[in-house]
Design a protein around this motif. Sequence first.
Motif, PDB file in Angstrom:
ATOM      1  N   ALA A   8       3.018  13.846  35.337  1.00 37.34           N
ATOM      2  CA  ALA A   8       2.835  13.713  36.827  1.00 37.34           C
ATOM      3  C   ALA A   8       3.516  12.572  37.389  1.00 37.34           C
ATOM      4  O   ALA A   8       3.345  11.621  36.751  1.00 37.34           O
ATOM      5  CB  ALA A   8       1.308  14.265  36.988  1.00 37.34           C
ATOM      6  N   PRO A   9       3.593  12.373  38.660  1.00 33.98           N
ATOM      7  CA  PRO A   9       4.083  11.388  39.224  1.00 33.98           C
ATOM      8  C   PRO A   9       3.021  10.138  39.056  1.00 33.98           C
ATOM      9  O   PRO A   9       1.711  10.343  39.214  1.00 33.98           O
ATOM     10  CB  PRO A   9       4.237  11.528  40.667  1.00 33.98           C
ATOM     11  CG  PRO A   9       4.418  12.995  40.943  1.00 33.98           C
ATOM     12  CD  PRO A   9       3.654  13.361  39.469  1.00 33.98           C
ATOM     13  N   GLY A  10       3.404   8.903  38.771  1.00 33.83           N
ATOM     14  CA  GLY A  10       2.575   7.735  38.309  1.00 33.83           C
ATOM     15  C   GLY A  10       1.807   7.770  37.207  1.00 33.83           C
ATOM     16  O   GLY A  10       1.128   6.799  36.778  1.00 33.83           O
ATOM     17  N   ASP A  11       2.035   8.779  36.275  1.00 31.26           N
ATOM     18  CA  ASP A  11       1.769   8.789  34.964  1.00 31.26           C
ATOM     19  C   ASP A  11       2.437   7.657  33.993  1.00 31.26           C
ATOM     20  O   ASP A  11       3.259   7.489  34.079  1.00 31.26           O
ATOM     21  CB  ASP A  11       1.845  10.404  34.146  1.00 31.26           C
ATOM     22  CG  ASP A  11       0.851  11.190  34.586  1.00 31.26           C
ATOM     23  OD1 ASP A  11      -0.098  10.775  35.244  1.00 31.26           O
ATOM     24  OD2 ASP A  11       1.135  12.349  33.909  1.00 31.26           O
ATOM     25  N   TYR A  12       1.423   7.320  33.316  1.00 35.68           N
ATOM     26  CA  TYR A  12       1.864   6.349  32.131  1.00 35.68           C
ATOM     27  C   TYR A  12       1.596   7.139  30.987  1.00 35.68           C
ATOM     28  O   TYR A  12       0.746   7.476  30.707  1.00 35.68           O
ATOM     29  CB  TYR A  12       1.241   5.046  31.931  1.00 35.68           C
ATOM     30  CG  TYR A  12       1.612   4.114  32.993  1.00 35.68           C
ATOM     31  CD1 TYR A  12       2.778   3.048  33.025  1.00 35.68           C
ATOM     32  CD2 TYR A  12       0.802   4.116  34.285  1.00 35.68           C
ATOM     33  CE1 TYR A  12       2.923   2.363  34.105  1.00 35.68           C
ATOM     34  CE2 TYR A  12       1.112   3.236  35.455  1.00 35.68           C
ATOM     35  CZ  TYR A  12       2.078   2.149  35.148  1.00 35.68           C
ATOM     36  OH  TYR A  12       2.516   1.415  36.131  1.00 35.68           O
ATOM     37  N   ILE A  13       2.834   7.314  30.078  1.00 39.30           N
ATOM     38  CA  ILE A  13       2.512   7.896  28.784  1.00 39.30           C
ATOM     39  C   ILE A  13       3.109   7.147  27.557  1.00 39.30           C
ATOM     40  O   ILE A  13       3.849   6.001  27.860  1.00 39.30           O
ATOM     41  CB  ILE A  13       3.414   9.195  28.941  1.00 39.30           C
ATOM     42  CG1 ILE A  13       4.725   8.958  28.777  1.00 39.30           C
ATOM     43  CG2 ILE A  13       3.009  10.098  29.921  1.00 39.30           C
ATOM     44  CD1 ILE A  13       5.791   9.998  28.606  1.00 39.30           C
ATOM     45  N   SER A  14       2.571   7.531  26.494  1.00 37.98           N
ATOM     46  CA  SER A  14       2.994   7.019  25.098  1.00 37.98           C
ATOM     47  C   SER A  14       3.394   8.118  24.259  1.00 37.98           C
ATOM     48  O   SER A  14       2.475   8.908  24.208  1.00 37.98           O
ATOM     49  CB  SER A  14       2.334   6.062  24.642  1.00 37.98           C
ATOM     50  OG  SER A  14       0.959   6.578  24.351  1.00 37.98           O
ATOM     51  N   ILE A  15       4.323   7.913  23.356  1.00 35.14           N
ATOM     52  CA  ILE A  15       4.617   8.965  22.216  1.00 35.14           C
ATOM     53  C   ILE A  15       4.424   8.383  21.069  1.00 35.14           C
ATOM     54  O   ILE A  15       5.059   7.343  20.879  1.00 35.14           O
ATOM     55  CB  ILE A  15       5.955   9.424  22.698  1.00 35.14           C
ATOM     56  CG1 ILE A  15       5.980  10.285  24.055  1.00 35.14           C
ATOM     57  CG2 ILE A  15       6.345  10.621  21.334  1.00 35.14           C
ATOM     58  CD1 ILE A  15       7.393  10.442  24.128  1.00 35.14           C
ATOM     59  N   MET A  16       3.559   8.711  20.361  1.00 36.27           N
ATOM     60  CA  MET A  16       3.088   8.177  18.995  1.00 36.27           C
ATOM     61  C   MET A  16       2.888   9.029  17.855  1.00 36.27           C
ATOM     62  O   MET A  16       2.784  10.377  18.183  1.00 36.27           O
ATOM     63  CB  MET A  16       1.547   7.418  19.122  1.00 36.27           C
ATOM     64  CG  MET A  16       1.555   6.556  20.187  1.00 36.27           C
ATOM     65  SD  MET A  16      -0.171   5.817  20.580  1.00 36.27           S
ATOM     66  CE  MET A  16      -0.883   5.526  18.839  1.00 36.27           C
ATOM     67  N   GLY A  17       3.171   8.518  16.646  1.00 33.92           N
ATOM     68  CA  GLY A  17       3.236   9.578  15.665  1.00 33.92           C
ATOM     69  C   GLY A  17       3.860   8.777  14.330  1.00 33.92           C
ATOM     70  O   GLY A  17       4.607   7.584  14.500  1.00 33.92           O
ATOM     71  N   PRO A  18       3.935   9.199  13.160  1.00 34.23           N
ATOM     72  CA  PRO A  18       4.270   8.760  11.991  1.00 34.23           C
ATOM     73  C   PRO A  18       5.825   9.062  12.058  1.00 34.23           C
ATOM     74  O   PRO A  18       6.389   9.704  12.592  1.00 34.23           O
ATOM     75  CB  PRO A  18       3.836   9.633  10.815  1.00 34.23           C
ATOM     76  CG  PRO A  18       3.277  10.840  11.493  1.00 34.23           C
ATOM     77  CD  PRO A  18       3.022  10.655  12.820  1.00 34.23           C
ATOM     78  N   SER A  19       6.657   8.186  11.163  1.00 34.04           N
ATOM     79  CA  SER A  19       7.915   8.274  11.076  1.00 34.04           C
ATOM     80  C   SER A  19       8.258   9.692  10.707  1.00 34.04           C
ATOM     81  O   SER A  19       7.749  10.313   9.964  1.00 34.04           O
ATOM     82  CB  SER A  19       8.305   7.261   9.955  1.00 34.04           C
ATOM     83  OG  SER A  19      10.023   7.429   9.583  1.00 34.04           O
TER      84      SER A  19
END
Length: 72
Positions: free
Chosen positions: A33-44
Motif C-alpha cells: 500500500a502507499p506509504g508501506d515500508y517492506i523488507s524481504i527476508m529469508g535464507p539464501s
Amino acid sequence: MPMPIVQFENVRKHYQMGLVTVEALRGVSFGIAPGDYISIMGPSGCGKSTLLNLLPRALAGRSTRPATLGSP
C-alpha cells in the motif's frame, strides 16, 4: 486499508536447469500500500532476488491502476 499500489497474487516462477525444474517462487501473494515500508527476508536461495526481479514487470504499463502480477 488503502488500495495497494502493487499486488502479487499466487505468483509462481520456475527455472529449468537441465532435466531439473527449480521452483523459485510457489504461490506468493502480498500487496504493498502507499506509504508501506517492506523488507524481504529469508535464507539464501529462497527466492528473494527472484521476487524483486519480478517487480519491474508488475509496474510496467502502470498508470492510475494498481500493478498486479500473477493469477487470482
